[in-house]
Design a protein around this motif. Structure first.
Motif, mmCIF file in Angstrom:
data_model
loop_
_atom_site.group_PDB
_atom_site.id
_atom_site.type_symbol
_atom_site.label_atom_id
_atom_site.label_comp_id
_atom_site.label_asym_id
_atom_site.label_seq_id
_atom_site.Cartn_x
_atom_site.Cartn_y
_atom_site.Cartn_z
ATOM 1 N N ARG A 201 73.631 51.647 -66.797
ATOM 2 C CA ARG A 201 74.184 52.760 -66.678
ATOM 3 C C ARG A 201 72.913 53.854 -66.279
ATOM 4 N NH1 ARG A 201 77.683 53.067 -72.211
ATOM 5 N NH2 ARG A 201 79.643 51.617 -71.459
ATOM 6 N N ARG A 202 71.748 53.423 -66.501
ATOM 7 C CA ARG A 202 70.510 54.199 -66.168
ATOM 8 C C ARG A 202 70.370 53.852 -64.838
ATOM 9 N NH1 ARG A 202 66.393 52.561 -71.206
ATOM 10 N NH2 ARG A 202 67.860 52.760 -72.983
ATOM 11 N N ASP A 203 70.596 52.946 -64.180
ATOM 12 C CA ASP A 203 70.131 52.559 -62.942
ATOM 13 C C ASP A 203 71.356 53.042 -61.911
ATOM 14 O OD1 ASP A 203 67.923 51.276 -63.836
ATOM 15 O OD2 ASP A 203 68.690 49.440 -63.923
ATOM 16 N N LEU A 204 72.599 52.984 -62.287
ATOM 17 C CA LEU A 204 73.631 53.255 -61.286
ATOM 18 C C LEU A 204 73.509 54.769 -60.664
ATOM 19 C CD1 LEU A 204 76.467 51.317 -63.014
ATOM 20 C CD2 LEU A 204 75.189 50.668 -60.873
ATOM 21 N N ASP A 205 73.419 54.830 -59.351
ATOM 22 C CA ASP A 205 73.633 55.900 -58.872
ATOM 23 C C ASP A 205 74.359 55.884 -57.400
ATOM 24 O OD1 ASP A 205 71.965 54.797 -56.973
ATOM 25 O OD2 ASP A 205 70.155 55.895 -57.940
ATOM 26 N N ASP A 206 74.687 56.974 -56.672
ATOM 27 C CA ASP A 206 75.387 56.927 -55.462
ATOM 28 C C ASP A 206 74.865 55.703 -54.661
ATOM 29 O OD1 ASP A 206 76.566 59.027 -56.323
ATOM 30 O OD2 ASP A 206 75.858 60.487 -55.383
ATOM 31 N N ARG A 207 73.555 55.404 -54.442
ATOM 32 C CA ARG A 207 73.206 54.215 -53.725
ATOM 33 C C ARG A 207 73.461 52.798 -54.122
ATOM 34 N NH1 ARG A 207 67.165 56.381 -52.474
ATOM 35 N NH2 ARG A 207 67.496 56.822 -54.929
ATOM 36 N N LEU A 208 73.171 52.804 -55.596
ATOM 37 C CA LEU A 208 73.298 51.384 -56.081
ATOM 38 C C LEU A 208 74.559 51.049 -56.347
ATOM 39 C CD1 LEU A 208 71.115 49.679 -57.197
ATOM 40 C CD2 LEU A 208 71.288 50.493 -59.255
#
Length: 238
Positions: free
Chosen positions: A37-44
């Motif tokens: 959850r810390r890594d997920l963003d619009d790119r990932l």
């Protein structure tokens, strides 16, 4: 024993060890979910979907490595480099669950074993290797490709030896005409060849992505070189 690139079938490992690794894998996957959850963003998020689809398709393509033995891409190194170790482990886990439930590739009772070996050990080993290499290699598509190749080779062999550890704990198949040590060496040799094939695929793939869109490669965004030491002030400290 016929080998299918670590996809363990039902009955290879006894029920007690299979259950223990199912619990271990479940706890580890839960940790991955929390950390991802810390890594997920619009790119990932879209990249994770593409990685899972790529790994799934690649694992369907088998290539011979010896008489009665075939191998395929495990995907841990590729996933770890493109989307990071936590999300990468989840991508490979999803692929393994779908393969077990729909295609019967790997037994249901062995799902925890397969997830441990390929999604957890394979991804973690690859990421540690890549993280170490990118501290000394140039942060270029070529440098990343070299790291991807070596990470893939080491991760594949590490996953094979994780299986051997499980077999040592609870193998339910008799070894005829060989010893455990000889079997472990044979598995390492076979998976070294598989790792070379996987390394070539991973190197070409991540190299191409890094060249076109380096901002989408987690290993280039998520790993930072340690900052250089500040130069001493002229004249010393008052």
């Amino acid at each position: 024993m016929r080998n299918e690139a670590l996809h363990i079938a039902n009955g290879i490992i006894n029920a007690q060890v299979s259950l223990a690794f199912a619990v271990l894998a479940g706890l580890a996957v839960a940790l991955c979910l929390t950390r991802a959850r810390r890594d997920l963003d619009d790119r990932l998020i879209p990249m994770a979907g593409l990685v899972a689809a790529f790994v799934f398709a690649a694992q369907m393509l088998n290539f011979p490595v010896g008489p009665g033995v075939s191998g395929h891409l495990l995907g841990g190194a590729l996933a770890a480099i493109l989307v990071g170790p936590w999300v990468g482990a989840l991508c490979v886990t999803v692929v393994l669950v779908v393969q077990a439930l729909i295609f019967s590739d790997g037994g249901l009772s062995a799902l925890g074993l397969n997830v441990t070996n390929m999604a957890l050990v394979g991804t973690a080993a690859a990421y540690f290797v890549v993280a170490g290499l990118l501290r000394v290699l140039p942060r270029t598509p070529g440098g990343l490709a070299v790291a991807a190749f070596l990470g893939s080779v080491i991760a594949t062999v590490a996953a094979s030896q994780a299986f051997m550890f499980q077999f040592f704990l609870g193998g339910d198949v008799a070894l005829s005409g060989t010893t455990f040590g000889a079997m472990a060496l044979s598995m390492a040799g076979i998976h070294l060849l598989i790792g070379v094939g996987e390394g070539v695929i991973a190197a070409l793939t991540v190299g191409a992505v890094a060249k076109a869109r380096p901002d989408l490669v987690f290993a280039l965004r998520g790993l930072r070189r340690p900052p250089a030491a500040a130069p001493a002030m002229a004249g010393g400290v008052a």
